[in-house]
Design an enzyme around this catalytic site. Structure first.
Site, mmCIF file in Angstrom:
data_model
loop_
_atom_site.group_PDB
_atom_site.id
_atom_site.type_symbol
_atom_site.label_atom_id
_atom_site.label_comp_id
_atom_site.label_asym_id
_atom_site.label_seq_id
_atom_site.Cartn_x
_atom_site.Cartn_y
_atom_site.Cartn_z
ATOM 1 N N HIS A 266 0.819 -1.225 0.000
ATOM 2 C CA HIS A 266 0.000 0.000 0.000
ATOM 3 C C HIS A 266 0.848 1.268 0.000
ATOM 4 O O HIS A 266 0.328 2.357 -0.213
ATOM 5 C CB HIS A 266 -1.009 -0.023 1.158
ATOM 6 C CG HIS A 266 -0.466 0.388 2.480
ATOM 7 N ND1 HIS A 266 -0.160 -0.501 3.484
ATOM 8 C CD2 HIS A 266 -0.177 1.606 2.975
ATOM 9 C CE1 HIS A 266 0.292 0.172 4.533
ATOM 10 N NE2 HIS A 266 0.287 1.446 4.252
ATOM 11 N N ASP A 312 -0.724 -7.498 1.606
ATOM 12 C CA ASP A 312 -0.107 -6.161 1.589
ATOM 13 C C ASP A 312 1.416 -6.272 1.742
ATOM 14 O O ASP A 312 1.971 -5.981 2.793
ATOM 15 C CB ASP A 312 -0.713 -5.329 2.732
ATOM 16 C CG ASP A 312 -0.324 -3.865 2.653
ATOM 17 O OD1 ASP A 312 0.304 -3.468 1.646
ATOM 18 O OD2 ASP A 312 -0.645 -3.126 3.603
ATOM 19 N N SER A 408 4.172 2.052 8.356
ATOM 20 C CA SER A 408 3.805 1.064 7.345
ATOM 21 C C SER A 408 4.995 0.526 6.596
ATOM 22 O O SER A 408 5.914 1.275 6.270
ATOM 23 C CB SER A 408 2.892 1.698 6.306
ATOM 24 O OG SER A 408 1.604 1.632 6.764
ATOM 25 N N GLY A 409 4.945 -0.748 6.296
ATOM 26 C CA GLY A 409 6.019 -1.378 5.544
ATOM 27 C C GLY A 409 7.164 -1.812 6.431
ATOM 28 O O GLY A 409 7.999 -2.610 6.033
HETATM 29 N N1 ARG Z 1 -1.214 2.275 7.118
HETATM 30 C C1 ARG Z 1 -0.323 2.949 7.988
HETATM 31 C C2 ARG Z 1 0.820 3.597 7.225
HETATM 32 O O1 ARG Z 1 0.672 3.819 6.051
HETATM 33 C C3 ARG Z 1 0.151 2.115 9.106
HETATM 34 C C4 ARG Z 1 -0.936 1.750 9.978
HETATM 35 C C5 ARG Z 1 -0.580 0.984 11.147
HETATM 36 N N2 ARG Z 1 -1.573 1.317 12.093
HETATM 37 C C6 ARG Z 1 -1.700 0.775 13.280
HETATM 38 N N3 ARG Z 1 -2.600 1.208 14.071
HETATM 39 N N4 ARG Z 1 -0.903 -0.210 13.646
HETATM 40 O O2 ARG Z 1 1.800 3.997 7.756
#
Ligand code: ARG
Length: 459
Positions: A266, A312, A408-409
């Site tokens: 993503h 993902d 993320s990642g």
């Molecule tokens: N989708 C988020 C990002 O792009 C990370 C989300 C992780 N969230 C969580 N509550 N653990 O960085």
């Protein structure tokens, strides 16, 4: 031709010892007497000044040119053949195409596997197994196993920094492996791919099977060091990288070899598909935009579903491998059937927000969180049916500690057999650290087949 100005300092030798005969039509000054010293040196000064000015102007032009290029590169894609600029977010088919489709050649791609990668390591004992469609998975006996076989098998796993093999006694294996099926290498097959070099047998002559570690991975500097509760040092989490676009931290990632970074699919949503936008910064505790590696491939899992965040995961290949050192080291990929118990303590790291709707952290953070039972995470009061087998949850139902935007990642790692293993990739969550909303991670164990296949196909 020599000119007076270029004569060595202090030289007063006339250019022509004989009297020069003036040539008709040429305006040469007769060289009767040597020029006065003062005149010569002021001329020299003028030349010097001119040179300095030219150099300074060139310097300014080059610097300005560089910044203009960086600025243009961050906004436009240059079509070399048709000599045309198109907005960068239109490359990688937001349309406005270059002639010959040049703007579609350096983009994020995706890849789906529907075959079984024929070599794997299994359980926390890292037992080598090979696959064939006829016989399924078989553990490899240490009978006739050589150093060279270790090299070959690890090569197949794309993970070949200091490969090592040990023997594990069959009677110490978990019950599902104890009874086989087994297979053994045929003598004289040291460089044949391992899954093609074996012959099945119902027991191991040697009484043991091969266990492999294919990489010097998962080792960190010191024991876990906590500064101010959550700050971390890169040398303790040396696989952590920052993925940046135009100097902006966008996502985390993990080195799994000197050349490959595992991250989330993503991270490449929307208009972030042109490869030259991306840089991978490694070895830094404090977020920095300096240095960093370019990437020559970004491969998303072909099954990635942006609506559900299923599958993902993505791999990035660095244009040139990083130099492994104190602050840059790969993490280990986990074996199949790692069998981590719910409640086991995991670590998540990153430069993400310090609170929901907060800001990216200037320095690397780490948090200890427990792995959550899948059956708890799929409770209606938690995430219910949104959790697929490609996801695992970690954190507390009370909230309080979690990954957040910008993480993320990045890695969720677990320490076992004195090495850190990449168990999860930060994927999603509702808000951050909310009650009953733990962090959701891509389940790396479920993605091993894809990871090994991608790495093998893009050596
Ligand atoms: N989708 C988020 C990002 O792009 C990370 C989300 C992780 N969230 C969580 N509550 N653990 O960085």
């Amino acid at each position: 031709m020599w000119t007076l100005a270029l004569l060595p300092e202090g030289s007063s030798t006339p250019l022509n010892p004989r009297q020069a005969v003036p040539q008709p039509g040429r305006h040469r000054r007769p060289m009767t007497a040597p020029k006065p010293q003062k005149d010569k040196s002021s001329k020299r000064k003028r030349v010097l000044l001119t040179v300095v000015i030219v150099v300074v102007i060139l310097g300014i032009l080059v610097t300005a040119g560089y910044f203009i290029k960086v600025l243009i590169d961050s906004k436009y894609f240059f079509c070399k053949r048709s000599v045309k600029f198109i907005p960068l977010n239109k490359a990688c088919d937001g349309n406005i195409d270059c002639i010959g489709g040049e703007d579609e050649s350096t983009c994020v791609s995706d890849f789906t596997v529907n075959t079984t990668f024929p070599v794997r390591l299994t359980t926390d004992q890292f037992v080598l197994q090979v696959y064939s469609s006829g016989s399924g998975w078989r553990s490899v006996c240490s009978d006739d196993w050589t150093e060279q076989h270790t090299q070959t098998a690890c090569n197949q796993l794309g993970y070949t920094n200091k490969p090592q093999s040990t023997q594990v006694r069959v009677d110490t294996l978990i019950s599902s492996l104890k009874t086989g099926p087994f297979t053994a290498v045929m003598p004289g097959t040291t460089t044949t791919p391992i899954h093609q070099a074996t012959i099945d047998s119902n027991k191991c002559r040697s009484g043991s099977v091969v266990s492999l570690t294919c990489s010097d991975c998962g080792h960190m500097g010191n024991e876990i060091r906590i500064v101010g509760g959550t700050s971390a040092l890169i040398k303790d989490w040396p696989w952590q990288v920052s993925l940046q676009q135009g100097g902006q931290h966008t996502c985390g990632g993990s080195l799994v070899s000197p050349r490959w970074v595992v991250t989330a699919a993503h991270c490449f949503a929307g208009t972030k598909k042109e490869l030259s936008r991306w840089k991978v910064v490694s070895g830094q505790t404090y977020m920095s935009t300096l240095g960093g590696s370019y990437v020559d491939k970004i491969i998303l899992n072909g099954n990635y579903n942006p609506e559900l965040n299923d599958y993902d995961i993505a791999l990035m290949r660095l244009s040139s491998p990083i130099t492994v050192g104190e602050n840059r080291k790969p993490v280990c990929l986990p074996p199949n059937m790692f069998g981590i118990d719910a409640g086991a303590s995991m670590v998540v790291t990153g430069w993400g927000y310090l609170e929901e709707n907060g800001k990216v952290s200037p320095s690397l953070q780490k948090a200890n969180i427990p792995l959550l039972n899948q059956s708890i995470c799929t409770r209606p009061s938690v995430y219910g049916g949104f959790i697929t087998p490609r996801m695992i949850c970690a954190g507390y139902l009370e909230g309080k500690v979690d990954a957040c935007q910008g993480d993320s990642g990045g890695p969720l790692v677990y320490f076992s057999s004195s090495r850190w293993n990449l168990v999860g990739v930060v994927s999603w969550g509702v808000g951050c650290a909310r009650e009953n909303r733990p962090g959701v991670y891509c389940n790396v164990e479920e993605m091993l087949n894809w990871i090994y296949t991608v790495i093998e196909k893009n050596p």
